[in-house]
Scaffold this motif. Structure first.
Motif, mmCIF file in Angstrom:
data_model
loop_
_atom_site.group_PDB
_atom_site.id
_atom_site.type_symbol
_atom_site.label_atom_id
_atom_site.label_comp_id
_atom_site.label_asym_id
_atom_site.label_seq_id
_atom_site.Cartn_x
_atom_site.Cartn_y
_atom_site.Cartn_z
ATOM 1 N N ALA A 185 29.563 21.598 -21.755
ATOM 2 C CA ALA A 185 28.699 20.692 -22.510
ATOM 3 C C ALA A 185 28.681 19.325 -21.834
ATOM 4 N N GLY A 186 27.511 18.891 -21.451
ATOM 5 C CA GLY A 186 27.382 17.605 -20.786
ATOM 6 C C GLY A 186 27.586 17.661 -19.284
ATOM 7 N N LEU A 187 28.234 18.716 -18.785
ATOM 8 C CA LEU A 187 28.496 18.842 -17.348
ATOM 9 C C LEU A 187 27.497 19.758 -16.650
ATOM 10 N N ALA A 188 27.032 20.770 -17.350
ATOM 11 C CA ALA A 188 26.135 21.756 -16.732
ATOM 12 C C ALA A 188 24.920 21.060 -16.118
ATOM 13 N N GLY A 189 24.648 21.401 -14.853
ATOM 14 C CA GLY A 189 23.517 20.828 -14.140
ATOM 15 C C GLY A 189 23.866 19.628 -13.285
ATOM 16 N N HIS A 190 25.001 18.991 -13.555
ATOM 17 C CA HIS A 190 25.408 17.832 -12.754
ATOM 18 C C HIS A 190 26.121 18.283 -11.489
ATOM 19 N N SER A 191 25.879 17.576 -10.394
ATOM 20 C CA SER A 191 26.668 17.812 -9.185
ATOM 21 C C SER A 191 27.825 16.825 -9.178
ATOM 22 N N LEU A 192 28.942 17.255 -8.599
ATOM 23 C CA LEU A 192 30.125 16.404 -8.571
ATOM 24 C C LEU A 192 29.844 15.116 -7.806
ATOM 25 N N GLY A 193 29.087 15.209 -6.711
ATOM 26 C CA GLY A 193 28.778 14.019 -5.921
ATOM 27 C C GLY A 193 28.010 12.981 -6.711
ATOM 28 N N ASN A 194 27.079 13.429 -7.562
ATOM 29 C CA ASN A 194 26.340 12.488 -8.403
ATOM 30 C C ASN A 194 27.282 11.754 -9.351
ATOM 31 N N LEU A 195 28.218 12.500 -9.935
ATOM 32 C CA LEU A 195 29.173 11.889 -10.869
ATOM 33 C C LEU A 195 30.097 10.909 -10.147
ATOM 34 N N ILE A 196 30.492 11.263 -8.926
ATOM 35 C CA ILE A 196 31.356 10.355 -8.148
ATOM 36 C C ILE A 196 30.600 9.070 -7.823
ATOM 37 N N LEU A 197 29.341 9.176 -7.430
ATOM 38 C CA LEU A 197 28.561 7.976 -7.132
ATOM 39 C C LEU A 197 28.373 7.124 -8.385
ATOM 40 N N ALA A 198 28.194 7.772 -9.530
ATOM 41 C CA ALA A 198 28.101 7.022 -10.783
ATOM 42 C C ALA A 198 29.405 6.285 -11.062
ATOM 43 N N ALA A 199 30.530 6.964 -10.808
ATOM 44 C CA ALA A 199 31.833 6.328 -11.009
ATOM 45 C C ALA A 199 32.035 5.172 -10.045
ATOM 46 N N MET A 200 31.660 5.355 -8.784
ATOM 47 C CA MET A 200 31.818 4.299 -7.791
ATOM 48 C C MET A 200 30.966 3.079 -8.137
ATOM 49 N N LYS A 201 29.803 3.321 -8.710
ATOM 50 C CA LYS A 201 28.950 2.211 -9.119
ATOM 51 C C LYS A 201 29.632 1.404 -10.216
ATOM 52 N N GLU A 202 30.282 2.099 -11.181
ATOM 53 C CA GLU A 202 30.966 1.391 -12.256
ATOM 54 C C GLU A 202 32.242 0.709 -11.765
ATOM 55 N N ILE A 203 32.959 1.356 -10.863
ATOM 56 C CA ILE A 203 34.206 0.785 -10.347
ATOM 57 C C ILE A 203 33.935 -0.480 -9.536
ATOM 58 N N THR A 204 32.926 -0.431 -8.668
ATOM 59 C CA THR A 204 32.652 -1.564 -7.780
ATOM 60 C C THR A 204 31.696 -2.579 -8.414
ATOM 61 N N GLY A 205 30.990 -2.151 -9.460
ATOM 62 C CA GLY A 205 30.044 -3.032 -10.123
ATOM 63 C C GLY A 205 28.679 -3.078 -9.476
ATOM 64 N N ASP A 206 28.471 -2.268 -8.429
ATOM 65 C CA ASP A 206 27.207 -2.329 -7.705
ATOM 66 C C ASP A 206 26.970 -0.998 -7.005
ATOM 67 N N PHE A 207 25.745 -0.481 -7.099
ATOM 68 C CA PHE A 207 25.431 0.824 -6.531
ATOM 69 C C PHE A 207 25.597 0.840 -5.014
ATOM 70 N N VAL A 208 25.075 -0.185 -4.338
ATOM 71 C CA VAL A 208 25.159 -0.222 -2.879
ATOM 72 C C VAL A 208 26.609 -0.310 -2.420
ATOM 73 N N THR A 209 27.403 -1.136 -3.086
ATOM 74 C CA THR A 209 28.822 -1.247 -2.732
ATOM 75 C C THR A 209 29.534 0.079 -2.965
ATOM 76 N N GLY A 210 29.182 0.757 -4.037
ATOM 77 C CA GLY A 210 29.773 2.069 -4.310
ATOM 78 C C GLY A 210 29.454 3.073 -3.221
ATOM 79 N N ILE A 211 28.210 3.056 -2.722
ATOM 80 C CA ILE A 211 27.825 3.944 -1.622
ATOM 81 C C ILE A 211 28.655 3.641 -0.382
ATOM 82 N N LYS A 212 28.834 2.362 -0.081
ATOM 83 C CA LYS A 212 29.607 1.972 1.106
ATOM 84 C C LYS A 212 31.051 2.438 1.000
#
Length: 330
Positions: free
Chosen positions: A92-119
């Motif tokens: 529930a809530g996970l089906a259809g999500h890729s792990l990489g997408n979730l990691i990038l979402a987490a990195m965006k929240e951790i770093t406060g910025d999407f581009v910084t999270g990608i780096k």
């Protein structure tokens, strides 16, 4: 390649690739094996599936195309790349999500910025090159159809049926990344495609400032044409139709080369694609030459489950062009 590595390898040809989707990732897997400095500028218009859910619920740019490019350029253990691409089938809530997408979402929240999270994720995965979103916010892609309908959403446009007259982005005044503009300014070569013409390539070119910088750049400019037409996007398109569509949207980019496939496609494969409304993109050589583009044709397809560009042959053609240009400069 880290910023330090980029300085140490400043003599390497600098190639900027622009697009999104599977085709771009396939090409990058071949290019990363060449002695070049790669920057990928990737679309942030995706609104379907896992990416669409995350952009809506977390108010972040869609991560899917970024994830695919990071996975393609990663030098880390193959299992890490497989983990990034793993898509949950249950939960529930996970089906259809890729792990990489979730990691990038987490990195965006951790770093406060999407581009910084990608780096930061790129550093962890030893990505060979730089991965940059076309903008640091989500873009909504819309299409005006030739029958007058207005279709909203990247995922909905190919499903609409009928011919596309024009696509546009909202907000129309979205700002490009300064790093993307710098990469284009400093590039030795700029590659546009392969990828879905209207839903992967155009959203990048329509970001204000990007197409203008491409035009100003002294780089050799190359368009990599798709092998097959795409139902709902480029039905019946020839190679020159792809070039004309770009010109209609952003003006003439004075492309130097067009790379096309001239390898045979087995009849059974053509029939399989024809059932879905797709055909091989026809090279109308005279019209392409009239646009001032030289044509490089090669056997560039592999067939597994689907037709894909042969990453090795395609990257070899690109590298020969860029290396030859660099030799001329010397």
């Amino acid at each position: 390649m880290s910023e330090v590595d980029r300085e140490l390898n400043s003599e390497l040809p600098r190639i900027v690739v622009i697009g999104g989707g599977t085709g771009l990732s396939v090409m990058l897997r071949g290019l990363k094996e060449k002695p070049i400095d790669i920057t990928a500028i990737v679309t942030v218009a995706d609104d379907g599936g896992s990416s669409g859910i995350l952009r809506s619920e977390l108010q972040m740019p869609p991560p899917g195309d970024i994830r695919n490019v990071i996975s393609a350029l990663a030098e880390a253990e193959p299992m890490l790349s497989r983990m990034l691409q793993h898509r949950f089938s249950t939960g529930a809530g996970l089906a259809g999500h890729s792990l990489g997408n979730l990691i990038l979402a987490a990195m965006k929240e951790i770093t406060g910025d999407f581009v910084t999270g990608i780096k930061q994720l790129s550093r962890v995965l030893a990505v060979r090159g730089r991965v940059l979103p076309a903008a640091n916010q989500s873009i909504v892609l819309k299409a005006c159809m030739k029958d007058g309908r207005l279709i909203e959403g990247e995922s909905q446009i190919p499903k609409a049926g009928g011919a596309i007259h024009r696509v546009f982005i909202e907000p129309s005044d979205v700002s490009p990344l300064d790093e993307a503009l710098d990469a284009l300014r400093e590039a030795d070569a700029i590659l546009i495609g392969p990828g879905s013409l209207y839903t992967s390539i155009m959203p990048n070119l329509l970001v204000p400032g990007l197409s203008e910088m491409i035009e100003k750049s002294q780089a050799v400019k190359i368009f990599v044409c798709n092998v097959m037409t795409q139902p709902g996007e480029t039905d019946g398109f020839t190679v020159s139709d792809h070039l004309q569509a770009i010109e209609d949207h952003v003006g003439c980019l004075h492309l130097d080369y067009v790379i096309v496939n001239d390898g045979p496609i087995p009849p059974e494969v053509e029939n399989k694609y024809a059932e879905k409304g797709a055909k091989a993109v026809k090279l109308d050589l005279e019209r392409v030459l009239e646009k001032g583009c030289a044509v490089i044709a090669d056997k560039l397809v592999l067939h597994r489950t689907y037709l894909r560009h042969d990453a090795n042959r395609l990257s070899e053609q690109i590298y020969k062009l860029v290396a030859g240009r660099e030799e001329e400069k010397r």
